[in-house]
Design a protein around this motif. Structure first.
Motif, mmCIF file in Angstrom:
data_model
loop_
_atom_site.group_PDB
_atom_site.id
_atom_site.type_symbol
_atom_site.label_atom_id
_atom_site.label_comp_id
_atom_site.label_asym_id
_atom_site.label_seq_id
_atom_site.Cartn_x
_atom_site.Cartn_y
_atom_site.Cartn_z
ATOM 1 N N VAL A 156 57.427 14.179 41.477
ATOM 2 C CA VAL A 156 56.506 13.812 42.549
ATOM 3 C C VAL A 156 55.077 14.126 42.126
ATOM 4 O O VAL A 156 54.814 15.162 41.516
ATOM 5 N N ASN A 157 54.172 13.223 42.468
ATOM 6 C CA ASN A 157 52.744 13.449 42.249
ATOM 7 C C ASN A 157 52.001 12.536 43.217
ATOM 8 O O ASN A 157 51.893 11.335 42.981
ATOM 9 N N LEU A 158 51.532 13.096 44.317
ATOM 10 C CA LEU A 158 50.892 12.305 45.364
ATOM 11 C C LEU A 158 49.392 12.564 45.390
ATOM 12 O O LEU A 158 48.935 13.661 45.087
ATOM 13 N N THR A 159 48.623 11.547 45.757
ATOM 14 C CA THR A 159 47.190 11.734 45.920
ATOM 15 C C THR A 159 46.631 10.668 46.849
ATOM 16 O O THR A 159 47.304 9.672 47.151
ATOM 17 N N ASN A 160 45.411 10.871 47.292
ATOM 18 C CA ASN A 160 44.691 9.846 48.038
ATOM 19 C C ASN A 160 43.748 9.120 47.094
ATOM 20 O O ASN A 160 43.153 9.727 46.213
ATOM 21 N N HIS A 161 43.632 7.811 47.291
ATOM 22 C CA HIS A 161 42.887 6.973 46.347
ATOM 23 C C HIS A 161 41.642 6.365 47.019
ATOM 24 O O HIS A 161 41.363 5.172 46.850
ATOM 25 N N SER A 162 40.884 7.173 47.732
ATOM 26 C CA SER A 162 39.640 6.683 48.329
ATOM 27 C C SER A 162 38.540 6.566 47.281
ATOM 28 O O SER A 162 38.419 7.421 46.403
ATOM 29 N N TYR A 163 37.761 5.505 47.400
ATOM 30 C CA TYR A 163 36.588 5.298 46.549
ATOM 31 C C TYR A 163 35.361 5.712 47.353
ATOM 32 O O TYR A 163 35.021 5.068 48.349
ATOM 33 N N PHE A 164 34.703 6.765 46.931
ATOM 34 C CA PHE A 164 33.579 7.284 47.693
ATOM 35 C C PHE A 164 32.280 6.579 47.300
ATOM 36 O O PHE A 164 31.972 6.399 46.129
ATOM 37 N N ARG A 165 31.549 6.198 48.324
ATOM 38 C CA ARG A 165 30.282 5.486 48.155
ATOM 39 C C ARG A 165 29.299 6.084 49.165
ATOM 40 O O ARG A 165 29.407 5.845 50.366
ATOM 41 N N LEU A 166 28.372 6.876 48.674
ATOM 42 C CA LEU A 166 27.541 7.693 49.564
ATOM 43 C C LEU A 166 26.272 6.993 50.041
ATOM 44 O O LEU A 166 25.546 7.541 50.862
ATOM 45 N N ASP A 167 25.995 5.791 49.517
ATOM 46 C CA ASP A 167 24.838 5.022 49.995
ATOM 47 C C ASP A 167 25.126 3.537 49.781
ATOM 48 O O ASP A 167 26.234 3.163 49.377
ATOM 49 N N ASP A 168 24.133 2.697 50.054
ATOM 50 C CA ASP A 168 24.348 1.254 49.954
ATOM 51 C C ASP A 168 23.711 0.660 48.694
ATOM 52 O O ASP A 168 23.469 -0.545 48.620
ATOM 53 N N GLU A 169 23.437 1.503 47.702
ATOM 54 C CA GLU A 169 22.856 1.010 46.468
ATOM 55 C C GLU A 169 23.875 0.178 45.674
ATOM 56 O O GLU A 169 25.081 0.294 45.885
ATOM 57 N N SER A 170 23.403 -0.621 44.751
ATOM 58 C CA SER A 170 24.264 -1.501 43.978
ATOM 59 C C SER A 170 24.861 -0.820 42.752
ATOM 60 O O SER A 170 25.591 -1.442 41.981
ATOM 61 N N GLN A 171 24.550 0.472 42.554
ATOM 62 C CA GLN A 171 25.131 1.233 41.453
ATOM 63 C C GLN A 171 25.112 2.721 41.811
ATOM 64 O O GLN A 171 24.460 3.117 42.764
ATOM 65 N N ILE A 172 25.888 3.508 41.052
ATOM 66 C CA ILE A 172 26.016 4.944 41.346
ATOM 67 C C ILE A 172 25.354 5.803 40.270
ATOM 68 O O ILE A 172 25.554 7.014 40.242
ATOM 69 N N ASN A 173 24.549 5.182 39.418
ATOM 70 C CA ASN A 173 23.936 5.910 38.301
ATOM 71 C C ASN A 173 23.118 7.112 38.757
ATOM 72 O O ASN A 173 23.021 8.111 38.046
ATOM 73 N N ASP A 174 22.511 7.015 39.950
ATOM 74 C CA ASP A 174 21.639 8.091 40.420
ATOM 75 C C ASP A 174 22.373 9.168 41.219
ATOM 76 O O ASP A 174 21.742 10.115 41.694
ATOM 77 N N TYR A 175 23.681 9.037 41.389
ATOM 78 C CA TYR A 175 24.441 10.108 42.027
ATOM 79 C C TYR A 175 24.392 11.347 41.140
ATOM 80 O O TYR A 175 24.502 11.260 39.913
#
Length: 301
Positions: A156-175
């Motif tokens: 057994v190996n369970l997890t949640n697969h949410s994709y986190f997106r903290l703003d509405d920018e078109s990329q996450i480079n500045d996270y």
């Protein structure tokens, strides 16, 4: 398809019975505006066509398994594979199943509890597995608790697969990203583990000190440093939203998809642990309880 909403003054959570999917997590940004910090669809039925495991409970074994299966107690179990890789539980996995809503509590510490019964040899895995996932809100914290029991030895190996997106920018480079992970699980080009753990130092995967994600793209099993309660942290300067992750699991798989700006934090065991004797135990035997407790804390910078 059923939809359940629970909330505190800090967080609103929307969950579906299909895939035990987290559809939305709404938190307030630095301007008091409500922001949905997970990527997903506004229409629940859209998830029926999704192939990215958006917000889903992944199992029976999250991540990759090699060799088309595994040996357990001297018996070989054969799993669905594509290009030599078994991924996230098989053709469907738990993220494509309808779960039973066991309990919804709307009090001071609201929660929703769902269950799923995975039958013996479903997707090739042994044992009738009873699975529960509980999503609980305490002030600004999202608790995700996966539990399972079996009537015969299984993995057994369970997890949640949410994709986190903290703003509405078109990329996450500045996270800004920080991971309390000095090592990672080395993988081949097909992302199956070699069996070795390697240092992140002097590599693009070194996030021991907080820094911008930049152009680094991840599909990487990080190993949590022993003794560290906190696995990592990510934040957006634009919204001022910060998220801290802690877990009782040994690994944190970080994944940044090419198709849209977001980042997954999959708290789980190492990939392919059923085939790697030096990896943490993935077996669950009758009378034992599997438990993955992970915590996502939202705050403002």
């Amino acid at each position: 398809m059923k939809q359940v909403t629970i909330s505190t003054p800090f967080i609103t959570l929307i969950v579906l019975d299909y895939g035990a999917i987290i559809q939305k997590v709404l938190v307030k940004d630095k301007n008091g505006k409500s922001v949905n910090v997970v990527a997903g669809y506004n229409t629940p039925n859209s998830y029926l066509e999704d192939n990215k495991f958006l917000g889903a409970c992944v199992g029976r074994y999250a991540g990759r398994i090699s060799n088309g299966g595994f040996e357990l107690d001297r018996e070989m179990y054969h799993l669905f594979q594509k290009d030599g890789v078994h991924l996230h539980g098989g053709k469907e996995g738990f993220g494509k199943k309808y779960w039973t809503i066991e309990e919804v509590h709307q009090g001071r510490q609201p929660f929703v509890k769902l269950s799923y019964h995975s039958k013996h040899l479903e997707e090739g895995y042994p044992g009738n597995l009873k699975v529960f996932v509980t999503y609980k809100l305490i002030n600004n914290q999202l608790h995700i608790i996966h539990e399972a029991s079996t009537d015969r030895t299984t993995v057994v190996n369970l997890t949640n697969h949410s994709y986190f997106r903290l703003d509405d920018e078109s990329q996450i480079n500045d996270y800004d990203l920080q991971l309390h992970c000095s090592k990672l699980v080395e993988t081949y080009t097909d992302l199956l583990p070699t069996g070795k753990l390697i240092s992140v130092k002097e590599t693009s995967f070194d996030f021991l000190k907080k820094r911008k994600i930049g152009t680094t793209r991840l599909d990487t099993p990080f190993v949590l440093d022993s003794g560290s309660k906190i696995a990592g942290m990510v934040s957006s300067q634009k919204t001022g939203i910060a998220m801290e992750i802690s877990t009782n699991q040994p690994a944190l798989i970080c994944y940044t998809p090419q198709e849209f700006p977001a980042i997954c934090f999959e708290t789980q065991n190492y990939p392919d642990a059923p085939n790697k004797k030096n990896f943490p135990n993935s077996k669950l035997r009758p009378g034992e309880i599997y438990k993955n407790e992970s915590l996502f804390v939202f705050d403002l910078l």
